[in-house]
Design a protein around this motif. Sequence first.
Motif, mmCIF file in Angstrom:
data_model
loop_
_atom_site.group_PDB
_atom_site.id
_atom_site.type_symbol
_atom_site.label_atom_id
_atom_site.label_comp_id
_atom_site.label_asym_id
_atom_site.label_seq_id
_atom_site.Cartn_x
_atom_site.Cartn_y
_atom_site.Cartn_z
ATOM 1 N N ALA A 145 0.840 -1.208 0.000
ATOM 2 C CA ALA A 145 0.000 0.000 0.000
ATOM 3 C C ALA A 145 0.875 1.258 0.000
ATOM 4 N N TYR A 146 1.971 1.212 0.773
ATOM 5 C CA TYR A 146 2.884 2.356 0.785
ATOM 6 C C TYR A 146 3.435 2.604 -0.623
ATOM 7 N N TYR A 147 3.896 1.527 -1.251
ATOM 8 C CA TYR A 147 4.470 1.628 -2.597
ATOM 9 C C TYR A 147 3.459 2.240 -3.568
ATOM 10 N N LEU A 148 2.224 1.731 -3.522
ATOM 11 C CA LEU A 148 1.208 2.206 -4.478
ATOM 12 C C LEU A 148 0.819 3.663 -4.213
ATOM 13 N N ALA A 149 0.964 4.081 -2.953
ATOM 14 C CA ALA A 149 0.636 5.473 -2.622
ATOM 15 C C ALA A 149 1.792 6.414 -2.945
ATOM 16 N N ALA A 150 3.033 5.904 -2.806
ATOM 17 C CA ALA A 150 4.175 6.828 -2.811
ATOM 18 C C ALA A 150 5.114 6.725 -4.009
ATOM 19 N N ALA A 151 5.129 5.599 -4.722
ATOM 20 C CA ALA A 151 6.111 5.444 -5.806
ATOM 21 C C ALA A 151 5.832 6.449 -6.921
ATOM 22 N N ASP A 152 6.903 6.985 -7.490
ATOM 23 C CA ASP A 152 6.708 8.082 -8.450
ATOM 24 C C ASP A 152 6.608 7.610 -9.904
ATOM 25 N N ASN A 153 6.849 6.317 -10.146
ATOM 26 C CA ASN A 153 6.947 5.882 -11.548
ATOM 27 C C ASN A 153 5.823 4.927 -11.957
ATOM 28 N N ILE A 154 4.666 5.015 -11.298
ATOM 29 C CA ILE A 154 3.630 4.016 -11.592
ATOM 30 C C ILE A 154 2.354 4.635 -12.169
ATOM 31 N N ASP A 155 2.488 5.796 -12.794
ATOM 32 C CA ASP A 155 1.301 6.445 -13.372
ATOM 33 C C ASP A 155 0.617 5.561 -14.409
ATOM 34 N N ASP A 156 1.436 4.914 -15.232
ATOM 35 C CA ASP A 156 0.885 4.061 -16.279
ATOM 36 C C ASP A 156 0.070 2.907 -15.661
#
Length: 829
Positions: A145-156
């Motif tokens: 959940a942290y990754y999905l909220a905070a990662a900067d390269n997952i817009d796609d």
Amino acid sequence: MKKLFVFFLFLSISISAQKVDLSYYLPKNVTYDKSIPTPKEIVGHEVGEWHITHDKLVTYMKALAVSSDRISIETRGTTYEGRPVLLLTITSPENHKNLEKIRQVHMDATDDNSLDVSNNPIVVYQGFSIHGNEPSGSNAALAVAYYLAAADNIDDLLNNTVILFDPSFNPDGLQRFAYWANTNKSKNINPDPNDREYHEVWPRGRTNHYQFDMNRDWLPVQLPESKARIASFHKWLPNILTDHHEMGSNSSFFFQPGIPSRTNPLTPQMNQDLTKEIATYHAKALDKIGSLYYSEESFDDFYYGKGSTFPDINGGIGILFEQASSRGHAQETVNGVLTFPFTIRNQFTAALSTLEAAKGMRVKILKYQQDFYKESRNAAGNKAIVFGDEKDGAKSYHLAEVLKRHQVKIHEIKSDFTSNGKNFKKGFSYVVPMNQKNQLLVKAMFDVRTQFKDSLFYDVSAWTFNHAFGVDYAENISLAKVGKEITDLKMNTGGVSSKSDYGYLMSWNEYYTPKALNAFLQKGLRAKVSMKNFKNGGTSYEYGTIFIPVQNQKLNASDLYQFLNKVAAESHVKITGVSTGLNDGIDLGSNNFSAIKKPKVAMLVGSGIVSYDSGEIWHLFDQRFDMHLTRLDMSYFARVDLSAYTHIIIPSSNIDKASIARLRTWVKNGGVLVGYKNTAKWLASNKMISLEFDIPKIDTIQNISFESKSLNTGAQYIGGAIFEADLDRSHPINFGYKNDKIALFRNSTLFIKADKKSYNNPIKYTSNPLLSGYISKENAKVIKNTVPFKVQKSGRGKVIVFTDNTNFRAFWFGTNKLLMNTIFFGDKM
Ligand SMILES: [Zn+2]
């Protein structure tokens, strides 16, 4: 933006196997939004340092929803222990603005094959730790959940995916297990598998509050956690659903496909092909971090009541993950020391590889779902099924309720009719037209199967719902018999027909009559049961009818009427006020009306007792019938004064010899002992009851290689199948049943020979009893004409045994009354 660096895992156990920070789990070379709190900032410890408790998990998920515009959160219900059943919806901020529209477009595509799906986001449901003591899933959920909220390269990814994120499938079990693991953690983590940390006490965290395995309830939907989850499922029809588990500590990591020959034949082959293609994403991701894994060698997709199989009959793809369990914080295994963070990292990795697959295979999987429903529509046919019980509205209602939870359209019958020799009465019957969207799911629920490709099953081999609910059933019903659709399903109302100064009669057929009778007896009222059939005022009453006289009660006539009315309404039963005791057949003053004693029931629980079986009985008494059930733990059983109890139930168990003398004395003094499954063997070997067991003869084994040895022994096991028995309805064990046959669920291979006197065999398997499911040919030979029930007098008491489970998984409504009959009429058997 803050850059996190990979931290080296300390190998020295004596220092601590747990010294990892968040970067241990996360992919390299990704920057993270600093405004999003890390788990540690909210819960006070690193992921994997302690076992996350459910309350802390909730706090973190709520904090993420507040700080991230990618996440919304909802509480869909509460568990038995009052914990919230959460769901996070994770997608791009843009998608969040149009979420309902996206959902509508997604659902429309399943109804119309001409709609173009290529621009639709794929819907992925990610669920964790349905078995609470398989904690790496829910602990990984913090990092995912942290990754999905905070990662900067997952817009796609976020633009093309709607993630329904269920961080804890089993809040009560997770909390129970976290308490255990944390309570037993040493400062110097001790990986010795013998340490107390790795040996939970009874009941373990696997199950929910009433000790149910919730990963068997996706089809029956009887538990609050499942009700919330199934509602989300049907609201969204996810394309992929993942179910993160743990297995034995000496294993590695498993992902589906499972054993191909054990896939349910109703599941399309394409489903398994896509599962296999998704698997390549997991393999690649796990290769990258050097983790061992396997697939296709264990687990299966046969029973639709499991989370990884249920989606397969709903146009989706269910994926099971199984991680070797560290159980506590670190444990020695054949693969070296298995640390808790390591197990979490594998789950984290598989959660991300799932999303990677969803993104990569999006259009293909969306199209698969669309085709699934198109084919389902084409195969629907123009007939209906009908079920009901002309004397028991509640059982039929509860089955209708399950169908409703699965978004199946149900209708009233237009008028009463007879089919298959059964009467279907309006108000007591429901009809389900098969020309509707979820017809394949309906087929799966009522499926009857006696031929199988494989002889091994991970779980039950049959679950046929009409048998489970004990209702009359017919197929191929003309649509002309379909009445109006039921949009607001309601249970029949109960009440008293009229006030009487003489007495009241309540037939024993309705499901909730034990609840009503218990309320009368606990109030101190006198009640009797008819041992014969009779007629009063032109109405026929069967064995087991309850008679409540008006005279000489604790309540005066008008208070009695009020009280009965209240109880009848709460229990949805009908009670008839009568004006005369003169009957056709036995009169109301006859000795064939036998006084019923107020029960005080105890059940043995604790170490040595099968917790599923005891949980089912606890749930039945407490949730269904509002009856007290005193649970006596084996740890203090020796000190309890048993004389206060009228009944003691022993679920399937292996209990110690020391208890036998006390139980023997208690029975001789008038107690009714009810034993299930293995307990029957134990009671017989201790001469509490005389039973003769029939043992199947296994012929000399030919042509089985060493490699196939376990397959051969496993084939003799009855994992769960349905068998038919004849009933002697004049015997009190069968009071309240209107048919001469009953369907029983059995998952044991104990076969009791019938008594030479036929009246001692009130329930007896027919000569060809298999209704649905798998049984080996050796066992099939033996089971015919044996008995699943036996009662024997001992002093002033009774010993009663059942070899079958009458309370299976809270959805075997059809045989619950057998246990209740031992409680109210056991002394009359
Ligand atoms: Zn599991």
